[in-house]
Design an enzyme around this catalytic site. Structure first.
Site, PDB file in Angstrom:
ATOM      1  N   LYS A   1       0.819  -1.217   0.000  1.00 16.82           N
ATOM      2  CA  LYS A   1       0.000   0.000   0.000  1.00 16.82           C
ATOM      3  C   LYS A   1       0.856   1.271   0.000  1.00 16.82           C
ATOM      4  CE  LYS A   1      -4.030  -2.208   2.048  1.00 16.82           C
ATOM      5  NZ  LYS A   1      -5.135  -2.166   2.989  1.00 16.82           N
TER       6      LYS A   1
ATOM      7  N   ASP B   1     -10.131   2.043   1.857  1.00 14.75           N
ATOM      8  CA  ASP B   1     -10.261   1.517   3.226  1.00 14.75           C
ATOM      9  C   ASP B   1     -10.852   2.630   4.096  1.00 14.75           C
ATOM     10  OD1 ASP B   1      -9.131  -0.996   2.776  1.00 14.75           O
ATOM     11  OD2 ASP B   1      -7.090  -0.272   3.131  1.00 14.75           O
TER      12      ASP B   1
HETATM   13  P1  NAP Z   1      -0.887  -4.176  11.220  1.00 13.43           P
HETATM   14  O1  NAP Z   1      -0.524  -2.964  10.429  1.00 13.43           O
HETATM   15  O2  NAP Z   1       0.059  -5.326  11.308  1.00 13.43           O
HETATM   16  O3  NAP Z   1      -1.251  -3.678  12.712  1.00 13.43           O
HETATM   17  C1  NAP Z   1      -1.557  -4.613  13.720  1.00 13.43           C
HETATM   18  C2  NAP Z   1      -2.037  -3.875  14.972  1.00 13.43           C
HETATM   19  O4  NAP Z   1      -2.483  -4.861  15.897  1.00 13.43           O
HETATM   20  C3  NAP Z   1      -0.939  -3.070  15.663  1.00 13.43           C
HETATM   21  O5  NAP Z   1      -1.510  -1.893  16.199  1.00 13.43           O
HETATM   22  C4  NAP Z   1      -0.500  -4.036  16.793  1.00 13.43           C
HETATM   23  O6  NAP Z   1       0.036  -3.390  17.917  1.00 13.43           O
HETATM   24  C5  NAP Z   1      -1.825  -4.636  17.159  1.00 13.43           C
HETATM   25  N1  NAP Z   1      -1.675  -5.920  17.843  1.00 13.43           N
HETATM   26  C6  NAP Z   1      -1.238  -7.105  17.317  1.00 13.43           C
HETATM   27  N2  NAP Z   1      -1.249  -8.076  18.249  1.00 13.43           N
HETATM   28  C7  NAP Z   1      -1.699  -7.484  19.399  1.00 13.43           C
HETATM   29  C8  NAP Z   1      -1.932  -7.961  20.724  1.00 13.43           C
HETATM   30  N3  NAP Z   1      -1.717  -9.255  21.047  1.00 13.43           N
HETATM   31  N4  NAP Z   1      -2.422  -7.096  21.635  1.00 13.43           N
HETATM   32  C9  NAP Z   1      -2.663  -5.801  21.326  1.00 13.43           C
HETATM   33  N5  NAP Z   1      -2.461  -5.272  20.086  1.00 13.43           N
HETATM   34  C10 NAP Z   1      -1.974  -6.112  19.144  1.00 13.43           C
HETATM   35  O7  NAP Z   1      -2.258  -4.805  10.685  1.00 13.43           O
HETATM   36  P2  NAP Z   1      -3.441  -4.068   9.877  1.00 13.43           P
HETATM   37  O8  NAP Z   1      -3.208  -4.195   8.440  1.00 13.43           O
HETATM   38  O9  NAP Z   1      -3.641  -2.713  10.482  1.00 13.43           O
HETATM   39  O10 NAP Z   1      -4.675  -5.044  10.223  1.00 13.43           O
HETATM   40  C11 NAP Z   1      -5.240  -5.093  11.526  1.00 13.43           C
HETATM   41  C12 NAP Z   1      -6.492  -5.979  11.475  1.00 13.43           C
HETATM   42  O11 NAP Z   1      -7.474  -5.350  10.634  1.00 13.43           O
HETATM   43  C13 NAP Z   1      -6.247  -7.364  10.879  1.00 13.43           C
HETATM   44  O12 NAP Z   1      -7.002  -8.299  11.602  1.00 13.43           O
HETATM   45  C14 NAP Z   1      -6.793  -7.243   9.449  1.00 13.43           C
HETATM   46  O13 NAP Z   1      -7.285  -8.484   8.973  1.00 13.43           O
HETATM   47  C15 NAP Z   1      -7.928  -6.260   9.648  1.00 13.43           C
HETATM   48  N6  NAP Z   1      -8.256  -5.490   8.431  1.00 13.43           N
HETATM   49  C16 NAP Z   1      -9.529  -5.554   7.985  1.00 13.43           C
HETATM   50  C17 NAP Z   1      -9.906  -4.832   6.875  1.00 13.43           C
HETATM   51  C18 NAP Z   1     -11.336  -4.911   6.419  1.00 13.43           C
HETATM   52  O14 NAP Z   1     -11.613  -4.535   5.270  1.00 13.43           O
HETATM   53  N7  NAP Z   1     -12.251  -5.343   7.256  1.00 13.43           N
HETATM   54  C19 NAP Z   1      -8.964  -4.038   6.201  1.00 13.43           C
HETATM   55  C20 NAP Z   1      -7.649  -3.998   6.695  1.00 13.43           C
HETATM   56  C21 NAP Z   1      -7.311  -4.734   7.807  1.00 13.43           C
HETATM   57  P3  NAP Z   1       1.623  -3.085  18.034  1.00 13.43           P
HETATM   58  O15 NAP Z   1       1.865  -1.811  17.263  1.00 13.43           O
HETATM   59  O16 NAP Z   1       1.866  -2.941  19.473  1.00 13.43           O
HETATM   60  O17 NAP Z   1       2.340  -4.275  17.415  1.00 13.43           O
END
Ligand code: NAP
Length: 266
Positions: free
Chosen positions: A65, A100
């Site tokens: 992205k 998004d």
């Molecule tokens: P990302 O950039 O890898 O960010 C992950 C986030 O989760 C970070 O803030 C991380 O915190 C936090 N995290 C991970 N494990 C954790 C834990 N055990 N306890 C507390 N916080 C934790 O991922 P992303 O792309 O933003 O995606 C996040 C979620 O959104 C995923 O499940 C993805 O499938 C979903 N998503 C959905 C859509 C949709 O269209 N519905 C679109 C995009 C993403 P730290 O910074 O401390 O590591």
């Protein structure tokens, strides 16, 4: 025939192909939607190749992205977010969008949730959180970002006008004052955990979960048990696709058809 696709790595489990193909087929548009698993070391070549081949539009997913942002002419609101998930290859060159962000706002509109003037808490500080925080701010909400790694919450909050950054320990206090609480962490993804304490929920708020596997997460279940309105992650996925489809084709997307196609694959 027009060709659209999703570019990412990995992409084999993407739900974008059935989502978009259902819309093309329903409207009788002669188009195919395919997946492109690109080599991260050759992503710029991949974007240029897509343009040279006359591909009409791309959805961009992880981890490209930011690369996509560098490649396109970003549409105005995307300049602030710094990430592109939709490319429209036009006669004037590739234009980048972040559906998004805009799609999430449409998901809230679809559920008759007014964001203007609300207190919105975004849990997480990664890519999804970034899209949500900018989207909520643009819709007129006061945004608080809370994250496990607190420094990342402060970094994101600095980019979003008026937002504040917090550690996860402050989440219960933030929830007590919140009108909207959005999970944008991966907590709950294929697990029965929630990032939010069950007893911090109250009935006078809306809970949104970006996680869509499962659709009924513990985060949303706890919120519903406290009487809160809930919006699941498939709505974000649906409306980012709806916005991309309408940008590419100029047609009104068949939202119900796309929703059915998406949910039948979840
Ligand atoms: P990302 O950039 O890898 O960010 C992950 C986030 O989760 C970070 O803030 C991380 O915190 C936090 N995290 C991970 N494990 C954790 C834990 N055990 N306890 C507390 N916080 C934790 O991922 P992303 O792309 O933003 O995606 C996040 C979620 O959104 C995923 O499940 C993805 O499938 C979903 N998503 C959905 C859509 C949709 O269209 N519905 C679109 C995009 C993403 P730290 O910074 O401390 O590591």
């Amino acid at each position: 025939m027009d060709v659209y696709g999703i570019i990412g790595n990995p992409v084999e489990h993407s739900l974008s192909p059935p989502l978009h193909q259902a819309a093309f087929d329903h409207l009788g548009i002669d188009a195919r939607f395919v997946t492109f698993e690109a080599d991260p070391d050759r992503i710029e070549e991949a974007f240029r190749g897509a343009e040279a081949l006359g591909i009409d539009g791309l959805t961009v997913t992880l981890p490209f992205k930011h690369d996509a942002y560098e490649f396109v002419d970003p549409e105005e609101s995307v300049e602030r977010v710094g990430a592109v998930n939709t490319i429209d290859f036009t006669d004037d060159g590739p234009i980048g969008y972040n559906t998004d962000m805009t799609g999430t706002l449409r998901a809230f509109e679809h559920h008759d949730v007014e964001l203007d003037g609300t207190n919105a808490v975004v849990v997480g500080a990664g890519g999804a959180a970034r899209a949500l925080a900018f989207g909520f701010e643009e819709a007129g909400a006061d945004v608080a970002v809370t994250n496990r790694t607190e420094s990342k919450a402060h970094d994101l909050a600095e980019d979003v006008p008026g937002a504040t950054g917090h550690g996860l320990d402050e989440l219960p206090d933030l929830m007590a004052e919140a009108d909207v609480v959005a999970n944008a962490t991966s907590v709950g993804l294929e697990s029965d955990e929630s990032v939010a304490p069950a007893d911090a929920w109250h009935g006078d708020c809306v809970a949104f979960d970006a996680v869509y596997k499962p659709l009924e997460t513990r985060f949303l279940g706890d919120a519903a048990a406290a009487g809160a309105q809930t919006i699941d992650g498939a709505w974000m996925l649906l409306f980012q696709g709806v916005d991309a489809f309408e940008t590419w084709t100029g047609e009104d997307a068949p939202v119900d058809v796309m929703n059915e196609a998406l949910r039948s694959h979840l």
